[in-house]
Scaffold this motif. Structure first.
Motif, PDB file in Angstrom:
ATOM      1  N   SER A  82       0.808  -1.372   0.068  1.00 40.55           N
ATOM      2  CA  SER A  82       0.315   0.019   0.024  1.00 40.55           C
ATOM      3  C   SER A  82       1.183   1.467  -0.033  1.00 40.55           C
ATOM      4  CB  SER A  82      -1.169  -0.377   1.168  1.00 40.55           C
ATOM      5  OG  SER A  82       0.171   0.068   2.566  1.00 40.55           O
ATOM      6  N   LYS A 107      -4.426  -3.945   0.861  1.00 36.73           N
ATOM      7  CA  LYS A 107      -5.193  -3.488   2.219  1.00 36.73           C
ATOM      8  C   LYS A 107      -4.229  -1.982   3.245  1.00 36.73           C
ATOM      9  CE  LYS A 107      -7.183  -7.794   1.479  1.00 36.73           C
ATOM     10  NZ  LYS A 107      -7.126  -9.263   2.287  1.00 36.73           N
ATOM     11  N   SER A 136     -11.269  -8.283  -1.122  1.00 36.29           N
ATOM     12  CA  SER A 136     -10.607  -7.943   0.280  1.00 36.29           C
ATOM     13  C   SER A 136     -11.347  -9.139   0.873  1.00 36.29           C
ATOM     14  CB  SER A 136     -11.022  -6.987   0.760  1.00 36.29           C
ATOM     15  OG  SER A 136     -10.992  -6.897   2.348  1.00 36.29           O
ATOM     16  N   ASN A 139      -7.844 -13.669   2.810  1.00 37.64           N
ATOM     17  CA  ASN A 139      -6.983 -13.969   1.429  1.00 37.64           C
ATOM     18  C   ASN A 139      -5.324 -14.164   1.893  1.00 37.64           C
ATOM     19  OD1 ASN A 139      -8.334 -10.673  -0.407  1.00 37.64           O
ATOM     20  ND2 ASN A 139      -8.948 -12.875  -0.467  1.00 37.64           N
ATOM     21  N   THR A 152     -14.308 -14.935  -1.519  1.00 40.53           N
ATOM     22  CA  THR A 152     -14.140 -13.440  -1.041  1.00 40.53           C
ATOM     23  C   THR A 152     -14.977 -12.076  -1.593  1.00 40.53           C
ATOM     24  OG1 THR A 152     -11.836 -12.222  -1.736  1.00 40.53           O
ATOM     25  CG2 THR A 152     -12.630 -12.901  -3.078  1.00 40.53           C
ATOM     26  N   CYS A 185     -15.398  -2.118   2.330  1.00 41.14           N
ATOM     27  CA  CYS A 185     -14.305  -3.521   2.162  1.00 41.14           C
ATOM     28  C   CYS A 185     -12.455  -2.930   2.700  1.00 41.14           C
ATOM     29  CB  CYS A 185     -14.649  -3.222   0.834  1.00 41.14           C
ATOM     30  SG  CYS A 185     -13.468  -4.709   0.049  1.00 41.14           S
ATOM     31  N   GLU A 186     -11.785  -1.867   1.598  1.00 34.12           N
ATOM     32  CA  GLU A 186     -11.328  -1.049   1.714  1.00 34.12           C
ATOM     33  C   GLU A 186     -11.043  -0.862   3.709  1.00 34.12           C
ATOM     34  OE1 GLU A 186      -9.513   0.969  -1.752  1.00 34.12           O
ATOM     35  OE2 GLU A 186     -11.164   2.250  -1.369  1.00 34.12           O
ATOM     36  N   GLY A 189     -10.475  -4.474   5.378  1.00 35.65           N
ATOM     37  CA  GLY A 189      -8.588  -4.806   4.564  1.00 35.65           C
ATOM     38  C   GLY A 189      -7.877  -4.608   5.303  1.00 35.65           C
ATOM     39  N   ALA A 241     -15.188  -9.314   3.867  1.00 37.75           N
ATOM     40  CA  ALA A 241     -14.514  -8.312   3.660  1.00 37.75           C
ATOM     41  C   ALA A 241     -14.311  -7.539   5.366  1.00 37.75           C
ATOM     42  CB  ALA A 241     -14.609  -7.015   2.914  1.00 37.75           C
ATOM     43  N   ASP A 245     -12.261 -11.462   7.190  1.00 36.41           N
ATOM     44  CA  ASP A 245     -10.715 -11.720   7.137  1.00 36.41           C
ATOM     45  C   ASP A 245     -10.309 -10.728   8.107  1.00 36.41           C
ATOM     46  OD1 ASP A 245      -8.685 -10.251   5.448  1.00 36.41           O
ATOM     47  OD2 ASP A 245      -9.475  -8.192   5.091  1.00 36.41           O
TER      48      ASP A 245
END
Length: 334
Positions: A82, A107, A136, A139, A152, A185-186, A189, A241, A245
């Motif tokens: 990232s 992420k 995400s 994973n 996912t 979602c972001e 993650g 997500a 996760d």
């Protein structure tokens, strides 16, 4: 236009995702920063650096030349860490074809700008937000490369693009779902890496399942609070997500963030833990600072993230973390 897929970044997750797409019969080009890694993938059908022993499909080729990888690609998957995404994408931007779908696997939250990865992509490329997708969920790359069943989430504001990507990576062992909540979602993650560091520290200190469950649950609560402040759908954090996760990353020894935290809990310094990682990136070590700043900017309380930041960057002793968290003022759970 014929479909062409490029995955930029031949680490463990980038390689595993490229394998997934190639297993659907697509022709995929994987860009590796190092030529020896690219040559091994093309000639030996293996990435010995990150996924040793995993045979890669014949429809997957690799190159260390980003121009060859990106040329004509209608879907470009960004699989670099990232904090290096902006630098790499700035160099790749002139190579992108118009209307390409850009997919982020990273992420994290960018230091300084406090932007999520899709925001970084939009900022650098100038493309419309609905052309950008993020992936995400649980994973863990090694398990996916070994074709262990998993699911996912693909998030994109443009549902049709999300569905097209869903079709491009649906296999007998990899089941993608679609949502339009890119923000949630972001954030799920990015934040789970920070919570995984805390869980690793707890494990390194010798704490058991009660402590782990407490950190996972309260970590999900603070992630959800930040998501609510930024306009995410609360249900996203109850899904793959979010909770999915988080559980995988906080409980598996394959998780780089959890393993990094465990080293800190056993008394190693950040520098020693980084040296032991052999080049593998524990995203939460840097993202804990940007997520903390993002929370402060929006007036969101994130005590676990605060503690992780203090351990990783202020020299705080992990042994003090439990006392600090347990000793906070009592209040209702919700």
């Amino acid at each position: 236009m014929d479909e062409k897929f490029a995955v930029l970044g031949a680490g463990s997750w980038g390689t595993a995702f490229a394998k997934v797409m190639a297993d659907t019969g697509r022709e995929v080009t994987l860009w590796a920063r190092r030529r020896d890694v690219a040559d091994a993938i093309t000639e030996r059908r293996e990435n010995p650096e990150y996924l040793p022993g995993i045979r890669l499909p014949d429809t997957l080729t690799s190159t260390s030349d980003p121009r060859l990888a990106i040329d004509g690609a209608t879907t470009v998957v960004l699989a670099v860490p990232s904090q290096s995404l902006r630098h790499n994408l700035t160099a790749w931007r002139p190579l992108l074809v118009p209307d390409a779908t850009l997919v982020s696997l990273a992420k994290g939250v960018e230091l300084g700008t406090l932007k999520r990865m899709s925001e970084v992509v939009a900022d650098v490329t100038g493309v419309r937000e609905d052309w950008i997708a993020v992936v995400s969920g649980p994973n863990l790359a090694k398990e996916i490369a070994e074709e262990q069943p998993t699911a996912t989430v693909i998030a994109c504001r443009d549902h049709d693009r999300a569905v097209a990507l869903q079709q491009a990576c649906s296999t007998s062992y990899f089941r993608p779902y679609t949502i339009t909540d890119v923000v949630g979602c972001e954030l799920g993650g990015a934040c789970k890496n920070v919570i995984a560091l805390s869980c690793g520290m707890a494990d390194g200190l010798g704490f058991g399942a009660n402590t782990l469950a407490t950190l996972i649950t309260r970590g999900l609560a603070e992630t959800s609070r930040l998501g609510a402040a930024l306009g995410a759908d609360p249900m996203t954090f109850a899904g793959l997500a979010g909770l999915g996760d988080l559980v995988a990353t906080c409980s598996s020894p394959l998780s780089r963030n959890r393993s990094f935290g465990a080293r800190l809990g056993r008394g190693e310094t950040v520098a020693q833990a980084q040296a032991a990682a052999h080049g593998q990136v524990a995203e939460g070590v840097k993202s804990c600072s940007s997520i903390r700043e993002l929370a402060l900017r929006h007036g969101v309380e994130m005590p676990i993230t605060e503690m992780v930041h203090r351990v990783c960057h202020d020299g705080f002793d992990p042994r003090e973390m439990a006392g600090e968290l347990i000793g906070r003022k009592t209040k209702p759970e919700r």
